[in-house]
Motif scaffolding. Structure first.
Motif, PDB file in Angstrom:
ATOM      1  N   ASN A  92      64.037  36.384  21.102  1.00  0.00           N
ATOM      2  CA  ASN A  92      64.524  37.663  21.129  1.00  0.00           C
ATOM      3  C   ASN A  92      63.180  38.504  20.655  1.00  0.00           C
ATOM      4  N   GLU A  93      62.159  38.932  21.698  1.00  0.00           N
ATOM      5  CA  GLU A  93      61.201  39.605  21.250  1.00  0.00           C
ATOM      6  C   GLU A  93      60.998  40.835  20.453  1.00  0.00           C
ATOM      7  N   LYS A  94      62.248  41.470  20.561  1.00  0.00           N
ATOM      8  CA  LYS A  94      62.203  42.676  19.653  1.00  0.00           C
ATOM      9  C   LYS A  94      62.348  42.290  18.141  1.00  0.00           C
ATOM     10  N   GLY A  95      63.078  41.240  18.041  1.00  0.00           N
ATOM     11  CA  GLY A  95      63.199  40.555  16.563  1.00  0.00           C
ATOM     12  C   GLY A  95      61.825  40.236  15.964  1.00  0.00           C
ATOM     13  N   LEU A  96      61.207  39.416  17.066  1.00  0.00           N
ATOM     14  CA  LEU A  96      59.745  39.001  16.470  1.00  0.00           C
ATOM     15  C   LEU A  96      58.701  40.237  16.387  1.00  0.00           C
ATOM     16  N   ASP A  97      58.985  41.327  17.238  1.00  0.00           N
ATOM     17  CA  ASP A  97      58.063  42.411  16.944  1.00  0.00           C
ATOM     18  C   ASP A  97      58.328  43.057  15.458  1.00  0.00           C
ATOM     19  N   PHE A  98      59.473  43.251  14.968  1.00  0.00           N
ATOM     20  CA  PHE A  98      59.901  43.711  13.782  1.00  0.00           C
ATOM     21  C   PHE A  98      59.151  43.017  12.669  1.00  0.00           C
TER      22      PHE A  98
END
Ligand SMILES: N=[N+]=NCCCCNC(=O)[C@@H]1[C@H]2[C@H](O)[C@@H](O)[C@H](O)[C@@H](CO)[C@@H]12
Length: 446
Positions: A92-98
């Motif tokens: 989940n790229e958005k999770g990694l971005d956080f």
């Protein structure tokens, strides 16, 4: 006036499920704590971590608090289901971005990131297939760890594989007060074995990926004192020391489960967790530090308890916290001395120490938590004694930066240096915030 070494690390600690909220946002998968807290009856005050401190949306404000506090390091955990919603496979790229943004803000503030890989929020999809009782979860954890080592190869100061495997094993799978809420001692023994194996695979991956920083594991350790000097009370204390402390210390530093506990469990009719010679070496491979979470000691005597035949005592002359835990600062000195002498870790960090108090703002909106200042001072003085006597302690983290979701107790227990008003999510710095700010700046406890 006790001074800590100039390079001693002072920090604060939190954990993903306890502060982030955004439980189902930006592609995050469900965790076993989402499921457990959503199940009526599991959380004492009926709250959940759905919002908690809403750190997911307020992390920049919280990093500003850390910068104002002046800490050298900040310990937080990464939510596994925010990275791998199903536990493994799709990222989940958005999770990694956080976490990229959080770590970036910490670096801008000159604060060292300390990352806990697992602080109890297992992806529910893995629990649906047996969770930590299942070998697949061990493999999935190794993949998750390796992915994070590759994603943050240079930014992290300390990596902690597991937070308190004892709590995950026995509170989650025997006492049933934590997720997944099982009450099966045999399962708890199997889970403790698999957590240790997953730790070993993660350390192996860390070395293979040539990740910068240091790697270790955090154990909650509690000195166990016999209620009297009778033979049976001394034996009861030894059994509890095995159950609470040596069950994980021995495999990690001596490559074996403690013999006396294996014999005791066998006598009680439990199938014992098996480890091959190769698995023993994997678990006991060298780590760079041991994290110790210290809160209280235990006083025990011979009792009728089902598995351990012990009874717990609360010395009447002691003070107790809002959690009902005895305030016993000398226990921090005792446990650091004992671990240093008996297990010779490369290095030690006190990765958690703190106190829950019924904090409330006064008529002027201030929180004068003098009892928290007294608690932290007395424990830092005890720690300083151990450091002064040559124990290899390189840092200390207060639990916690801010009030947060205290597991089975929900939002009702407050451990923070910062008060959180859960109706407005306003942060209010307590008196202890300003006291600790001085300690961090001066490296001195007065
Ligand atoms: N029987 N029994 N024992 C219960 C477990 C031992 C004491 N509690 C801890 O160590 C947990 C640790 C956790 O990392 C953090 O996530 C928690 O918020 C703090 C405060 O509770 C401490």
């Amino acid at each position: 006036m006790p001074y800590f070494p100039e390079d001693f690390i002072f920090g604060v600690a939190t954990a993903s499920y306890q502060i982030e909220g955004a439980w189902n946002e930006d592609g995050k998968g469900e965790s076993i704590w989402d499921r457990f807290a959503h199940t009526p009856g599991n959380i004492q005050d009926g709250t959940t971590g759905d919002v908690a401190c809403d750190h997911y949306h307020r992390f920049e404000e919280d990093v500003a608090l850390l910068k104002e506090l002046g800490v050298d390091a900040y310990r937080f955990s990464i939510s596994w289901p925010r990275i791998f919603p199903e536990g493994r496979g799709r990222v989940n790229e958005k999770g990694l971005d956080f976490y990229r943004s959080l770590i970036g803000k910490l670096q801008e503030a000159g604060i060292k990131p300390v990352v806990t890989l697992y602080h109890w929020d297992l992806p529910q999809k893995l629990q649906d297939k047996g969770g930590w009782e299942n070998q697949e979860t061990v493999e999935a954890f190794a993949e998750y760890a390796r992915f994070l080592f590759q994603s943050f190869a240079k930014e992290v100061f300390l990596w902690i594989t597991h937070n308190e495997p004892w709590v995950v094993s026995f509170v989650g799978h025997y006492e049933g007060r934590h997720a997944p809420g099982k009450r099966d001692f045999k399962s708890a023994l199997q889970v403790s074995r698999n957590l240790l194996l997953s730790h070993g695979l993660a350390v192996q991956a860390f070395r293979e990926e040539k990740t910068l920083g240091s790697i270790g594991i955090t154990l909650n350790l509690t000195p166990v004192h016999p209620f009297s000097d009778s033979e049976e009370d001394i034996l009861a204390a030894k059994r509890c020391d095995g159950y609470f402390n040596r069950w994980f210390l021995d495999p990690l530093f001596k490559g074996e489960f403690p013999e006396d506990m294996l014999l005791w469990y066998e006598k009680k009719g439990f199938a014992l967790p098996q480890l091959s010679e190769e698995e023993k070496s994997l678990i006991a491979q060298p780590i760079d530090f041991l994290g110790i979470n210290y809160y209280f000691r235990r006083v025990v005597g011979k009792g009728e308890g089902a598995i351990f035949e012990v009874e717990f005592f609360n010395p009447p002359q002691s003070e107790y916290t809002d959690m009902g835990w005895e305030i016993y600062p000398e226990g921090l000195y005792e446990i650091v001395k004992r671990v240093s002498e008996e297990y010779q870790p490369e290095d030690i960090y006190i990765t958690e120490n703190g106190i829950a108090l019924p904090d409330q703002p006064d008529s002027k909106g201030r929180i004068n938590d003098q009892r928290r200042i007294d608690y932290l001072r007395s424990h830092l003085l005890a720690l300083h004694r151990a450091v002064d006597e040559g124990c290899p302690v390189s840092g200390y983290f207060v639990w916690s930066l801010m009030d947060n979701f205290e597991w089975g107790f929900g939002l009702s227990k407050r451990f923070g240096l910062v008060y959180v008003d859960y109706t407005t999510l306003q942060r209010i710095k307590k008196a202890s915030f300003y006291w600790y700010q001085k300690v961090v700046k001066s490296k001195r406890v007065d």
